[in-house]
Scaffold this active site. Structure first.
Site, short mmCIF file in Angstrom:
data_model
loop_
_atom_site.label_atom_id
_atom_site.label_comp_id
_atom_site.label_asym_id
_atom_site.label_seq_id
_atom_site.Cartn_x
_atom_site.Cartn_y
_atom_site.Cartn_z
N LYS A 118 3.26 42.30 -15.13
CA LYS A 118 2.17 41.54 -14.50
C LYS A 118 1.25 42.48 -13.75
O LYS A 118 1.75 43.32 -12.98
CB LYS A 118 2.76 40.50 -13.54
N ARG A 175 -12.32 4.10 -25.03
CA ARG A 175 -11.20 4.10 -25.97
C ARG A 175 -10.32 5.34 -25.85
O ARG A 175 -9.22 5.39 -26.39
CB ARG A 175 -11.74 3.95 -27.41
N ASN A 182 9.73 56.41 -18.81
CA ASN A 182 10.75 55.54 -19.36
C ASN A 182 11.28 54.62 -18.25
O ASN A 182 11.74 55.10 -17.22
CB ASN A 182 11.89 56.44 -19.89
N ASN A 227 -13.29 8.61 -31.03
CA ASN A 227 -13.36 7.49 -30.10
C ASN A 227 -12.04 7.34 -29.35
O ASN A 227 -12.00 6.79 -28.26
CB ASN A 227 -13.68 6.19 -30.83
#
Ligand code: UD1
Ligand code: CA
Length: 476
Positions: free
Chosen positions: A365, A16, A391, A242
């Site tokens: 990153k 289901r 900075n 389900n």
């Protein structure tokens, strides 16, 4: 002294769900369904309800019954459980019997068997503990969990006689219209006497649909005049999944439960309706979560932070007193007093030390930004190590990828990377060095040096104003 084994059924095809993914691997509040069930089972012994019965402790890992796609589930859960194979899916009674060998191999041999379904993920440890406790007090043959549910549902209905004694469970498919009106339903959690369970399951006849229903054991026990006890739980504990509509309903219930846990523990959540917190997330007190915030995976947020509006944080650690506005963090580490955003992105491996300020439209990153470093608008630092108090002005970027490989950029402390600087990696910028606006830096810059231009050339030393000589290799 009692011991119990836990059997979790997860061999059903989950038709289901209409999914290629195994049903118990579908996620709820960030973790697979089976993970929620296992967590509840694993925390039974530590629940307070169970305390008076501390001699009833199972040290056994649960036995998970699997069918098709067993490898997928085993790969996800590994050593956390024992596994039993139900080769053909002939019903829940047949599935429990498939666990017999694994249960009987446990030492010490359990006298009780607790059965849960892998698709009923909201059941709480306290409720499981209550079932085992009730079973022992009542010296029952079967104790199972029921709930009250008004209106139509696909749960089995509990049939009782006029004195209230349980006579059986009737599945919806086989129920009469009158039985369908019964509002007491079967939640799918049972505790059995092991010595009664196995022979009774072995003798269990197939029902007219060709399946062996575990629920038919209730009627058999009733006919044998055995003690059947029930524990009434809430409908929330019972939610069975389900299909994906039920998955979404369970998600909503679980999220509400998680939000309430954090609010009771001292977290302010301005708008619970638009705040999503995964099950594993930890949050310190007096942190404020503003609307449209998602905290996902293994995320830890310190105390006194303000997160949002509109922030998404996944698998990240955020220290105390941080402010994260309209920003995204993935696998990032932020120490205390870091400010991020609005509209910035910390990607995997971003490590922002204490007091860093990441302005708007900035991306980091796989880089370390030292304490008190400031990085401003439209800037990108990838594969970089940056000292303290540096900075990074607007528009500055690391050019870290040459089309084939990634290279590192190292910037010292107290440096000043002027607006629109391009740092062509690999490159090292010394302590207190300056780059002029628009510089394209292709060579290392020594400490205390100002470079400018395209490509950036030595302009002057910043150490002593009178020293106008260029470092070796820069004279022209
Ligand atoms: C079952 C109960 C029902 C109860 C409901 C609660 C039966 C016959 N019915 O119905 O009374 O109200 O759960 O959620 O038990 N499974 C196997 N092998 C099989 C068949 C099923 O391991 O051969 C597993 C499934 O993976 C699932 C669990 O058993 O985790 C329950 O099976 P499912 O088909 O979902 O039963 P329900 O129709 O929900
Ligand atoms: Ca089910």
């Amino acid at each position: 002294m009692h011991t119990y084994a836990t059997v979790v059924l997860a061999a059903g095809k989950g038709t289901r769900m209409r999914s290629r993914l195994h049903k118990v691997l579908h996620r709820l509040a960030g973790s697979p369904l089976l993970d929620h069930v296992l967590k509840a089972v694993e925390t039974i012994p530590s629940t307070s309800i169970f305390a008076p019965f501390h001699d009833t402790v199972s040290t056994h890992r649960p036995v998970v019954v699997l069918g098709h796609d067993a490898e997928e589930v085993e790969a996800a859960f590994g050593e956390r459980c024992h596994y039993a194979l139900q080769e053909e899916q002939l019903g829940t009674g047949h599935a429990v019997l498939a666990a017999k060998e694994a249960v009987d191999a446990l030492s010490p041999l359990p006298d009780l068997v607790l059965v849960c379904y892998g698709d009923t993920p909201l059941v709480r440890a306290e409720v499981l503990a209550q079932i085992v406790t009730e079973h022992i007090i009542k010296q029952a043959t079967i104790t199972f969990l029921t709930a009250r549910s008004k209106g139509p549902s696909d749960f089995g209905r509990i049939v009782r006689d006029i004195s209230g004694r349980v006579q059986g469970i009737v599945e919806v498919k086989r129920a009469t219209p009158e039985q369908l009106r019964i509002d007491e339903i079967n939640s799918g959690v049972y505790c059995f006497e092991r010595s009664w369970l196995w022979p009774t399951l072995e003798a269990l006849p197939r029902n007219p649909g060709g399946e062996y229903y575990l629920t038919d054991l209730i009627e058999i026990a009733s006919q044998q005049g055995r003690e059947i006890a029930t524990v009434q739980g809430t409908l929330d504990d019972t939610v069975g999944i389900n299909n994906r509509v039920q998955l979404a309903q369970a998600e909503q219930l679980l999220r509400r439960r998680i939000l309430e846990r954090h609010m009771y523990a001292g977290v302010t959540i301005l708008d619970p309706a638009t705040t999503y917190i995964d099950d594993e997330v930890e949050i310190g007190p007096d942190t404020v979560l503003l609307p449209n915030t998602m905290l996902m995976g293994r995320t830890v947020i310190g105390a006194d932070c303000t997160i949002g509006p509109g922030s998404t944080i996944e698998h990240s650690t955020v220290g105390e007193r941080c402010i994260i506005r309209q920003s995204v963090l993935e696998e990032a580490t932020l120490e205390a007093e870091v400010r991020v955003g609005p509209f910035s992105h910390c990607r995997p491996g971003a490590h922002l030390a204490r007091g860093v300020y990441l302005g708007n439209y900035a991306e980091v990153k796989n880089s370390y930004l030292g304490p008190q470093t400031q990085m401003h608008h439209f800037s990108y630092m990838g594969d970089a190590t940056i000292g303290s108090g540096t900075n990074i002005a607007a528009g500055s970027i690391t050019s870290n990828f040459d089309g084939k490989e990634k290279h590192r950029t190292i910037i010292g402390e107290g440096a000043f990377i002027g607006c629109d600087t391009t740092l062509v990696a690999p490159v090292t910028i010394g302590n207190r060095a300056y780059t002029g606006a628009g510089a394209v830096v292709t060579r290392d810059v020594p400490d205390d040096t100002l470079v400018a231009g395209v490509p950036a050339r030595f302009l002057r030393s910043l150490k002593q104003e009178e020293d106008v000589s260029a470092p070796a290799g820069e004279k022209q």
